[in-house]
Motif scaffolding. Structure first.
Motif, PDB file in Angstrom:
ATOM      1  N   ALA A   1      34.146  56.791  23.040  1.00  0.00           N
ATOM      2  CA  ALA A   1      35.388  56.029  23.205  1.00  0.00           C
ATOM      3  C   ALA A   1      35.193  54.878  24.177  1.00  0.00           C
ATOM      4  CB  ALA A   1      36.509  56.950  23.687  1.00  0.00           C
ATOM      5  N   PHE A   2      34.423  55.098  25.223  1.00  0.00           N
ATOM      6  CA  PHE A   2      34.165  54.063  26.220  1.00  0.00           C
ATOM      7  C   PHE A   2      33.330  52.917  25.641  1.00  0.00           C
ATOM      8  CE2 PHE A   2      31.153  52.837  29.786  1.00  0.00           C
ATOM      9  CZ  PHE A   2      32.020  51.949  30.392  1.00  0.00           C
ATOM     10  N   LEU A   3      32.305  53.261  24.863  1.00  0.00           N
ATOM     11  CA  LEU A   3      31.371  52.249  24.368  1.00  0.00           C
ATOM     12  C   LEU A   3      31.698  51.765  22.952  1.00  0.00           C
ATOM     13  CD1 LEU A   3      27.981  53.556  25.784  1.00  0.00           C
ATOM     14  CD2 LEU A   3      29.423  51.713  26.636  1.00  0.00           C
ATOM     15  N   GLY A   4      32.662  52.414  22.300  1.00  0.00           N
ATOM     16  CA  GLY A   4      33.068  51.953  20.976  1.00  0.00           C
ATOM     17  C   GLY A   4      32.189  52.441  19.851  1.00  0.00           C
ATOM     18  N   GLY A   5      31.477  53.543  20.050  1.00  0.00           N
ATOM     19  CA  GLY A   5      30.657  54.081  18.978  1.00  0.00           C
ATOM     20  C   GLY A   5      29.549  54.968  19.505  1.00  0.00           C
TER      21      GLY A   5
ATOM     22  N   ALA B   1      43.660  47.243  28.460  1.00  0.00           N
ATOM     23  CA  ALA B   1      42.748  48.094  27.706  1.00  0.00           C
ATOM     24  C   ALA B   1      41.345  48.008  28.287  1.00  0.00           C
ATOM     25  CB  ALA B   1      42.743  47.688  26.240  1.00  0.00           C
ATOM     26  N   GLY B   2      40.775  49.170  28.583  1.00  0.00           N
ATOM     27  CA  GLY B   2      39.435  49.221  29.127  1.00  0.00           C
ATOM     28  C   GLY B   2      38.406  49.524  28.067  1.00  0.00           C
ATOM     29  N   GLY B   3      37.276  50.056  28.503  1.00  0.00           N
ATOM     30  CA  GLY B   3      36.133  50.234  27.632  1.00  0.00           C
ATOM     31  C   GLY B   3      35.076  49.214  27.983  1.00  0.00           C
ATOM     32  N   TRP B   4      34.024  49.207  27.182  1.00  0.00           N
ATOM     33  CA  TRP B   4      32.921  48.293  27.454  1.00  0.00           C
ATOM     34  C   TRP B   4      33.199  46.923  26.843  1.00  0.00           C
ATOM     35  CZ3 TRP B   4      29.005  48.365  30.683  1.00  0.00           C
ATOM     36  CH2 TRP B   4      28.014  47.377  30.549  1.00  0.00           C
ATOM     37  N   PRO B   5      33.028  45.802  27.595  1.00  0.00           N
ATOM     38  CA  PRO B   5      32.528  45.730  28.981  1.00  0.00           C
ATOM     39  C   PRO B   5      33.630  45.574  30.028  1.00  0.00           C
ATOM     40  CG  PRO B   5      32.404  43.553  28.024  1.00  0.00           C
ATOM     41  CD  PRO B   5      33.006  44.458  26.961  1.00  0.00           C
TER      42      PRO B   5
ATOM     43  N   ARG C   1      25.046  48.339  23.219  1.00  0.00           N
ATOM     44  CA  ARG C   1      25.994  48.685  24.291  1.00  0.00           C
ATOM     45  C   ARG C   1      25.429  49.799  25.165  1.00  0.00           C
ATOM     46  NH1 ARG C   1      32.228  48.174  22.112  1.00  0.00           N
ATOM     47  NH2 ARG C   1      32.008  46.066  21.236  1.00  0.00           N
ATOM     48  N   TYR C   2      24.800  50.762  24.562  1.00  0.00           N
ATOM     49  CA  TYR C   2      24.165  51.813  25.364  1.00  0.00           C
ATOM     50  C   TYR C   2      23.061  51.232  26.235  1.00  0.00           C
ATOM     51  CZ  TYR C   2      26.765  55.548  23.082  1.00  0.00           C
ATOM     52  OH  TYR C   2      27.775  56.380  22.654  1.00  0.00           O
ATOM     53  N   ASP C   3      22.261  50.323  25.695  1.00  0.00           N
ATOM     54  CA  ASP C   3      21.211  49.705  26.503  1.00  0.00           C
ATOM     55  C   ASP C   3      21.794  48.978  27.709  1.00  0.00           C
ATOM     56  OD1 ASP C   3      19.246  50.600  24.797  1.00  0.00           O
ATOM     57  OD2 ASP C   3      19.095  48.716  23.687  1.00  0.00           O
ATOM     58  N   ALA C   4      22.926  48.304  27.506  1.00  0.00           N
ATOM     59  CA  ALA C   4      23.531  47.508  28.576  1.00  0.00           C
ATOM     60  C   ALA C   4      24.284  48.356  29.589  1.00  0.00           C
ATOM     61  CB  ALA C   4      24.479  46.473  27.975  1.00  0.00           C
TER      62      ALA C   4
ATOM     63  N   ALA D   1      24.822  62.297  27.357  1.00  0.00           N
ATOM     64  CA  ALA D   1      26.218  62.733  27.434  1.00  0.00           C
ATOM     65  C   ALA D   1      26.896  62.647  26.073  1.00  0.00           C
ATOM     66  CB  ALA D   1      26.968  61.886  28.459  1.00  0.00           C
ATOM     67  N   ALA D   2      26.596  61.602  25.319  1.00  0.00           N
ATOM     68  CA  ALA D   2      27.173  61.472  23.980  1.00  0.00           C
ATOM     69  C   ALA D   2      26.661  62.585  23.073  1.00  0.00           C
ATOM     70  CB  ALA D   2      26.845  60.108  23.398  1.00  0.00           C
ATOM     71  N   ALA D   3      25.377  62.880  23.144  1.00  0.00           N
ATOM     72  CA  ALA D   3      24.802  63.937  22.317  1.00  0.00           C
ATOM     73  C   ALA D   3      25.404  65.297  22.641  1.00  0.00           C
ATOM     74  CB  ALA D   3      23.286  63.976  22.507  1.00  0.00           C
ATOM     75  N   ALA D   4      25.761  65.492  23.914  1.00  0.00           N
ATOM     76  CA  ALA D   4      26.359  66.760  24.340  1.00  0.00           C
ATOM     77  C   ALA D   4      27.860  66.813  24.107  1.00  0.00           C
ATOM     78  CB  ALA D   4      26.062  66.996  25.818  1.00  0.00           C
TER      79      ALA D   4
END
Length: 260
Positions: free
Chosen positions: A173-177, A93-97, A185-188, A161-164
């Motif tokens: 889905a990648f960052l979990g929220g 399972a992928g996603g951040w990190p 998570r977005y900052d990182a 990209a999330a806003a769009a």
């Protein structure tokens, strides 16, 4: 021709497949430049190419093989890592990190792997397409010996990209929220944030003006925020042309990965 033809175009298998970690997806394809039979391998520039697909399990490194073959023919040692992706089961399972951890581990392992194979290299360029372009940009400020980073049609500003709603919620889905739910998570993870401070290596972005999957506005915003980013916008170019060696965009891609 279907613009996405390159994703399924027949191609040769890699010259070598090596492992950089313990899980099943921790592998790297190596495409080697041609050499004379019996002659020692000359030192060549290394190009690590990170595939895209909105970080999802439906897409893997195999669709980059036409690009890898073409770059190897131009004298590069080309390494295309696989990595854990969103939607894969269990320990895959992928996603951040996890996804970012994998690409960093792959790049870090390459010097030792190539040395063990007797494949000498000179400079190291990390490049990637789409979500792989995001990962390439993310690597620019990691403590790795990189000489340049080249992102092709990247998702370079994750909050935008999330806003769009790009990729039907692919960023969330990648960052979990959303950015409001998991701002740390977005900052990182977000190159728009991480490219301050300026990386030690040059950063080039190549993006098609007719890109429907990741509109060029995402890269324009990134370059406005970080003016050192060398943004090259190609008129009449879609999302997949930048990874197609048969497209008119290819000379611009070659110039970027050569550092020209």
């Amino acid at each position: 021709m279907d613009p996405a033809d390159v994703l399924t175009r027949p191609s040769d298998l890699p010259d070598v497949v090596v492992r950089y970690g313990d899980h099943a997806d921790a592998v790297l394809d190596l495409h080697l430049p041609p050499r004379r039979v019996g002659a020692p391998a000359p030192a060549s520039p290394l190009l690590v190419f990170v595939h895209g697909g909105f970080w999802r399990a439906a897409y893997d490194r195999t669709h980059t093989r036409p690009l890898a073959e073409a770059l190897a023919a131009q004298g590069f040692v080309v390494a295309t890592p696989e990595y854990r992706r969103v939607g894969s089961p269990g320990d895959l399972a992928g996603g951040w990190p996890a996804t970012a951890d994998d690409v960093r581990a792959a790049v870090a392992a390459l010097p030792g792997l190539l040395d063990g194979l007797g494949v000498p290299v000179t400079t190291t360029t990390v490049a990637g397409h789409s979500a792989g372009g995001h990962l390439a940009l993310w690597l620019a400020n990691e403590p790795l010996p990189l000489h340049r980073v080249v992102a092709l049609a990247p998702v370079g500003d994750l909050r935008a990209a999330a806003a769009a709603g790009l990729g039907d919620g692919a960023v969330e889905a990648f960052l979990g929220g959303t950015p409001d739910e998991v701002p740390e998570r977005y900052d990182a993870a977000d190159p728009a944030t991480r490219l301050a401070p300026r990386p030690a290596c040059p950063v080039t972005v190549v993006h098609g003006a007719d890109d429907a999957q990741v509109p060029v506005g995402n890269s324009r915003g990134l370059a406005r925020r970080h003016p050192f980013v060398d943004l090259r916008v190609l008129d009449g170019t879609d999302h997949f042309a930048v990874i197609d060696p048969h497209s008119p965009a290819w000379p611009v891609v070659l110039s970027a990965v050569r550092g020209e």
